[in-house]
Design a protein around this motif. Structure first.
Motif, PDB file in Angstrom:
ATOM      1  N   CYS A  56      16.586  -3.951  46.341  1.00 31.14           N
ATOM      2  CA  CYS A  56      17.414  -4.748  45.431  1.00 31.14           C
ATOM      3  C   CYS A  56      18.882  -4.513  45.740  1.00 31.14           C
ATOM      4  CB  CYS A  56      17.126  -4.460  43.962  1.00 31.14           C
ATOM      5  SG  CYS A  56      17.953  -5.646  42.880  1.00 31.14           S
ATOM      6  N   CYS A  69      17.532   0.657  39.547  1.00 30.11           N
ATOM      7  CA  CYS A  69      18.599  -0.334  39.724  1.00 30.11           C
ATOM      8  C   CYS A  69      19.405  -0.416  38.430  1.00 30.11           C
ATOM      9  CB  CYS A  69      17.976  -1.691  40.032  1.00 30.11           C
ATOM     10  SG  CYS A  69      19.172  -3.031  40.225  1.00 30.11           S
ATOM     11  N   HIS A  74      11.908  -2.441  39.996  1.00 28.69           N
ATOM     12  CA  HIS A  74      11.702  -3.579  40.902  1.00 28.69           C
ATOM     13  C   HIS A  74      12.189  -3.292  42.319  1.00 28.69           C
ATOM     14  CE1 HIS A  74      15.684  -4.135  39.017  1.00 28.69           C
ATOM     15  NE2 HIS A  74      16.038  -4.497  40.232  1.00 28.69           N
ATOM     16  N   THR A 122      20.186  -2.982  37.008  1.00 26.76           N
ATOM     17  CA  THR A 122      19.515  -3.991  36.184  1.00 26.76           C
ATOM     18  C   THR A 122      18.505  -3.347  35.232  1.00 26.76           C
ATOM     19  OG1 THR A 122      19.855  -5.700  37.844  1.00 26.76           O
ATOM     20  CG2 THR A 122      18.049  -6.061  36.295  1.00 26.76           C
TER      21      THR A 122
HETATM   22 ZN   LIG Z   1      17.922  -4.674  40.950  1.00 24.95          ZN
END
Ligand SMILES: [Zn+2]
Ligand SMILES: [Zn+2]
Length: 350
Positions: free
Chosen positions: A158, A49, A71, A51
């Motif tokens: 996600c 991701c 995640h 992130t």
């Molecule tokens: Zn994410």
């Protein structure tokens, strides 16, 4: 209860230490033990991701040190801690960003656990899925729709989930703009199309390949983010971490339109004239997810097939995957696969 498969006490993981910075280091670490309420999961796939980039670049400043990132985890439960209901050995589960909430604060008590004052996040404050095994609080794990391979379903956890929360913030907008056509947008474009919305895709510069990709997923128009769409939009979702897109999107939405910032980090937003916010336009952000978002989105994903464009990397090549994401070298999502999974399991693109 342990499963039948041989399991050693060590596992391979890609570890981030903020004192040392990048690259992630391939390490042999102890297999974690599931505590009360937790499950031990053998990881089959973990999607990368944006992130994760914000974590390793230090833009998110509060990681556990060291931490195993990741995640968007898909795996099989191999052991359950005491008191786990809902999941058993052998169940396939998905583990998302939201890893734990307090259940007591004003946010938790008002259905907004995504804003929990004490929330902890997977791959950030809790070791995540850039590893062969991981533990997770069973209350924050999800059963996954059966029609998807492990690799294909990983980006839904996600890019899909938080993208879906952002899409909900657009209300019933019919003409919808998507700024930054990466992992989240390519999933949300399909959901929005399924809901009968009209899609406008904005890419960095004249990225003809990504614009063609967006059109192939149903966009009626695709163009550079510094141009205006042929018609004013009812709402726009910004997935790229670029603050300058906020005034650009405000200029593209009609009176009463909403601009939703869907990322966890964004560069500074340049100042802009009040007139582009005037006439009841709204700018808002989306933070994290609730378990209810996950349940809703995953049941939607079971209803109609969402195609995820995936690019498989071996777990040991996590640094390459992050670098390719940073430089926009692929459309869709990168997915890490531990090498012990390669035999006998589906690892082809969804
Ligand atoms: Zn994410
Ligand atoms: Zn709370």
């Amino acid at each position: 209860m342990r499963d039948c498969c041989p399991m050693t006490d060590k596992m391979h993981a890609m570890v981030f230490d903020k004192r040392r910075g990048l690259p992630l280091k391939a390490q042999e670490v102890a297999v974690p033990r599931p505590g009360p309420g937790q499950v031990l999961v053998r990881v089959h796939a973990c999607a990368v991701c944006r992130t994760d980039l914000h974590v390793v670049d230090g833009e998110l400043t509060d990681p556990k040190t060291p931490v195993i990132p990741g995640h968007q985890i898909v795996g099989t439960v191999v052991e359950t801690g005491s008191g786990v209901g809902g999941f058993r050995q052998g169940d396939r589960v998905g583990i998302p960003w939201l890893g734990w909430t307090c259940g007591e604060c004003a946010y938790c008590r008002s259905g907004r656990e995504n804003l929990c004052d004490r929330a902890r996040f997977t791959g950030y404050q809790i070791d995540g899925g850039y590893a062969e095994m991981t533990v997770a609080d069973a209350r924050y794990c999800f059963a996954l729709p059966p029609g998807y391979s492990d690799v294909a379903v990983a980006p839904l956890l996600c890019a899909g989930l938080i993208g879906y929360r952002a899409l909900n913030m657009a209300g019933d907008a019919r003409k919808l703009g998507l700024y930054g056509f990466g992992a989240a947008a390519h999933i949300i474009a399909q959901v929005a199309g399924h809901q009968g919305r009209e899609l406008y895709a904005f890419t960095r510069g004249d990225d003809a390949a990504t614009q063609a990709f967006a059109r192939s997923l149903g966009a009626v128009w695709a163009g550079p983010s510094d141009t205006l769409p042929p018609e004013p939009l009812d709402a726009a979702l910004i997935f790229a971490p670029v603050g300058a897109l906020v005034p650009a999107a405000l200029r593209a939405v009609a009176k009463g339109g909403t601009v939703v910032c869907a990322g966890i980090h964004m560069s500074d937003i340049p100042s802009f004239p009040y007139e582009i916010l005037w006439e009841e336009r709204t700018v808002r952000s989306v933070a994290n997810l609730t378990r209810r978002d996950a349940e809703e989105f995953l049941s939607l994903a079971a209803e109609f097939p969402i195609h995820t464009e995936t690019h498989i990397y071996q777990l040991a090549d996590a640094n390459q995957a992050l670098d390719d994401l940073r430089h926009g070298r692929f459309d869709g999502a990168a997915v890490l696969v531990p090498s012990n999974v390669a035999s006998g399991r589906q690892v082809k693109s969804g």
